[in-house]
Scaffold this motif. Structure first.
Motif, PDB file in Angstrom:
ATOM      1  N   LYS A  75      -0.149 -12.229   3.413  1.00 51.50           N
ATOM      2  CA  LYS A  75       0.774 -11.840   2.344  1.00 51.50           C
ATOM      3  C   LYS A  75       0.358 -10.513   1.715  1.00 51.50           C
ATOM      4  O   LYS A  75       1.203  -9.667   1.393  1.00 51.50           O
ATOM      5  CB  LYS A  75       0.847 -12.944   1.285  1.00 51.50           C
ATOM      6  N   LYS A  76      -0.943 -10.333   1.527  1.00 54.82           N
ATOM      7  CA  LYS A  76      -1.432  -9.082   0.950  1.00 54.82           C
ATOM      8  C   LYS A  76      -1.189  -7.917   1.914  1.00 54.82           C
ATOM      9  O   LYS A  76      -0.767  -6.831   1.500  1.00 54.82           O
ATOM     10  CB  LYS A  76      -2.927  -9.202   0.644  1.00 54.82           C
ATOM     11  N   LEU A  77      -1.427  -8.145   3.202  1.00 51.50           N
ATOM     12  CA  LEU A  77      -1.152  -7.106   4.196  1.00 51.50           C
ATOM     13  C   LEU A  77       0.333  -6.759   4.194  1.00 51.50           C
ATOM     14  O   LEU A  77       0.706  -5.573   4.234  1.00 51.50           O
ATOM     15  CB  LEU A  77      -1.570  -7.583   5.585  1.00 51.50           C
ATOM     16  N   ALA A  78       1.188  -7.778   4.165  1.00 49.64           N
ATOM     17  CA  ALA A  78       2.632  -7.540   4.163  1.00 49.64           C
ATOM     18  C   ALA A  78       3.045  -6.681   2.973  1.00 49.64           C
ATOM     19  O   ALA A  78       3.879  -5.770   3.107  1.00 49.64           O
ATOM     20  CB  ALA A  78       3.383  -8.871   4.130  1.00 49.64           C
ATOM     21  N   LYS A  79       2.468  -6.958   1.807  1.00 52.95           N
ATOM     22  CA  LYS A  79       2.773  -6.168   0.610  1.00 52.95           C
ATOM     23  C   LYS A  79       2.355  -4.719   0.801  1.00 52.95           C
ATOM     24  O   LYS A  79       3.086  -3.790   0.428  1.00 52.95           O
ATOM     25  CB  LYS A  79       2.058  -6.772  -0.609  1.00 52.95           C
ATOM     26  N   ASN A  80       1.194  -4.509   1.417  1.00 47.25           N
ATOM     27  CA  ASN A  80       0.704  -3.144   1.638  1.00 47.25           C
ATOM     28  C   ASN A  80       1.542  -2.412   2.680  1.00 47.25           C
ATOM     29  O   ASN A  80       1.758  -1.193   2.570  1.00 47.25           O
ATOM     30  CB  ASN A  80      -0.767  -3.177   2.055  1.00 47.25           C
ATOM     31  N   VAL A  81       2.032  -3.130   3.675  1.00 46.31           N
ATOM     32  CA  VAL A  81       2.938  -2.524   4.661  1.00 46.31           C
ATOM     33  C   VAL A  81       4.239  -2.116   3.977  1.00 46.31           C
ATOM     34  O   VAL A  81       4.777  -1.021   4.211  1.00 46.31           O
ATOM     35  CB  VAL A  81       3.221  -3.500   5.828  1.00 46.31           C
TER      36      VAL A  81
END
Length: 398
Positions: free
Chosen positions: A85-91
């Protein structure tokens, strides 16, 4: 054309010289056209090693962008989903900062990253292509499958996957099984494209070099891949134990790593199995080890969601007959159609040992099935041809 490939699991991004990732290869193929600008967005966390990459290598004419992911220590844990979820937000943050591309090509899994890309493409009128690499949440049911409870937990993931597949302008998948899953909810793409993961045979053959099999009375079995819950190495050790009791000399070369490595090592020791655990090898070294072997083993657990996977491409490229316990109808049919090995009863060491013994004592059959496997590689798995088709599909969408 401005093309963005979003692939969370890109293997070793510190050195692309030995990186056999589907998406690196595809980006190189697309970058051959001067009018194409290619960017790959990936995670700064190595799923295989469970640690962050120290650096990022260079790819000619291709921009590599890493987005931060906190990381996790186990393949199936709450921390992993939080990390996604954190990676998705950063993407999402990165995509909103850059100029809108013409097309985004995204790998599934993970679902969180793919859903962010789907929503971005809808908002910005960007063409969206999904490449289904694995089925989530289906793949997790093997590890966590409690009646009613599992369905409640995984239902939000199933709906999330539906939203992603439904949004896609085009669906690509590594097997027909996966393509059919996406097709069930997508009305825009009546015929998904199936392109096996594959490998480039020309490069594969360079890596293997000159292979000599000068062993007397010893058969080498090979396994390459993850040492995890989807792979039934325990039954394989039981089958090899039966061969030992019959006086058959062998060595089992196990290439790869994973969460169950220690468990497998201990079980092999307990059974007195002649096993060599090499750990994770770079692709050229893996190819050399694999090609020195005589028979490839494909032991997949009952109920696993896998269909056509990475190891299949390497096994057939090496020209090895395959002993398989996989239940996937698609791969079982491939083995039968090409007569390139034996399908065994799942979790049945006696049946597996019987098929192994047949190949051990019938050298002519072993070599013939190996030749058939290589023919399958040439016809179905050679990226030199299959990925050219995939690149044409992508550029034709815009």
């Amino acid at each position: 054309m401005d093309i963005v490939i979003v692939a969370q699991y890109l293997r070793n991004i510190e050195d692309f010289s030995g990186n056999n990732s589907r998406f690196v290869y595809l980006a190189k193929e697309l970058a051959k056209e001067d009018q194409n600008y290619l960017e790959i967005i990936t995670s700064d966390f190595s799923h295989g090693k469970k640690q962050h990459f120290k650096s990022v290598g260079n790819l000619s004419n291709i921009k590599i962008t890493t987005c931060h992911e906190p990381g996790y220590s186990k393949n199936v844990c709450l921390k992993r989903f939080a990390s996604h979820k954190k990676l998705a937000k950063n993407v999402e943050i990165y995509l909103n900062k850059r100029k809108a591309p013409d097309l985004i090509y995204v790998a599934v899994p993970s679902l969180d990253v793919a859903e962010v890309c789907a929503a971005y493409c809808e908002r910005n009128n960007v063409k969206f292509v999904v490449d289904i690499q694995d089925l989530w949440p289906e793949a997790f049911r093997l590890v966590f499958n409690i009646p009613v409870v599992s369905s409640m937990i995984f239902e939000p993931m199933r709906r999330q996957a539906d939203r992603i597949y439904k949004t896609a302008d085009r669906i690509v998948a590594v097997s027909k099984t996966y393509a059919d899953r996406g097709k069930r909810v997508n009305m825009k793409c009546p015929k998904p494209e199936v392109v096996f993961l594959g490998t480039e045979l020309e490069t594969f053959d360079l890596y293997k070099g000159s292979v000599k099999k000068n062993r007397e009375d010893e058969i080498l079995f090979a396994y390459c891949g993850t040492l995890g819950h989807s792979y039934d190495l325990t039954s394989t050790f039981d089958a090899l134990s039966i061969l030992q009791e019959r006086g058959i000399k062998y060595r089992f070369v196990i290439m790869g790593d994973g969460p169950l490595r220690n468990q497998f090592v201990e079980y092999a020791r307990k059974k007195g199995i002649n096993a060599e655990f090499t750990g994770t090898l770079n692709y050229p070294d893996m190819v050399r080890h694999l090609c020195e072997c005589d028979i490839a083993l494909n032991p997949i657990m009952h109920g696993a969601a896998q269909s056509i996977i990475n190891k299949h491409a390497d096994y057939v490229a090496a020209g090895l007959p395959i002993i398989s316990t996989q239940e996937s109808r698609e791969f079982r049919q491939l083995i039968d159609d090409y007569s390139m090995g034996f399908n065994c009863k799942n979790a049945d060491p006696k049946d597996m040992a019987e098929k192994m013994e047949r190949l051990i004592y019938d050298e002519k059959l072993r070599l013939e099935m190996g030749k058939n496997a290589r023919r399958c590689a040439q016809e179905r798995f050679d990226r030199k041809y299959t990925y050219t088709k995939l690149a044409k599909i992508i550029t034709s969408i815009v």
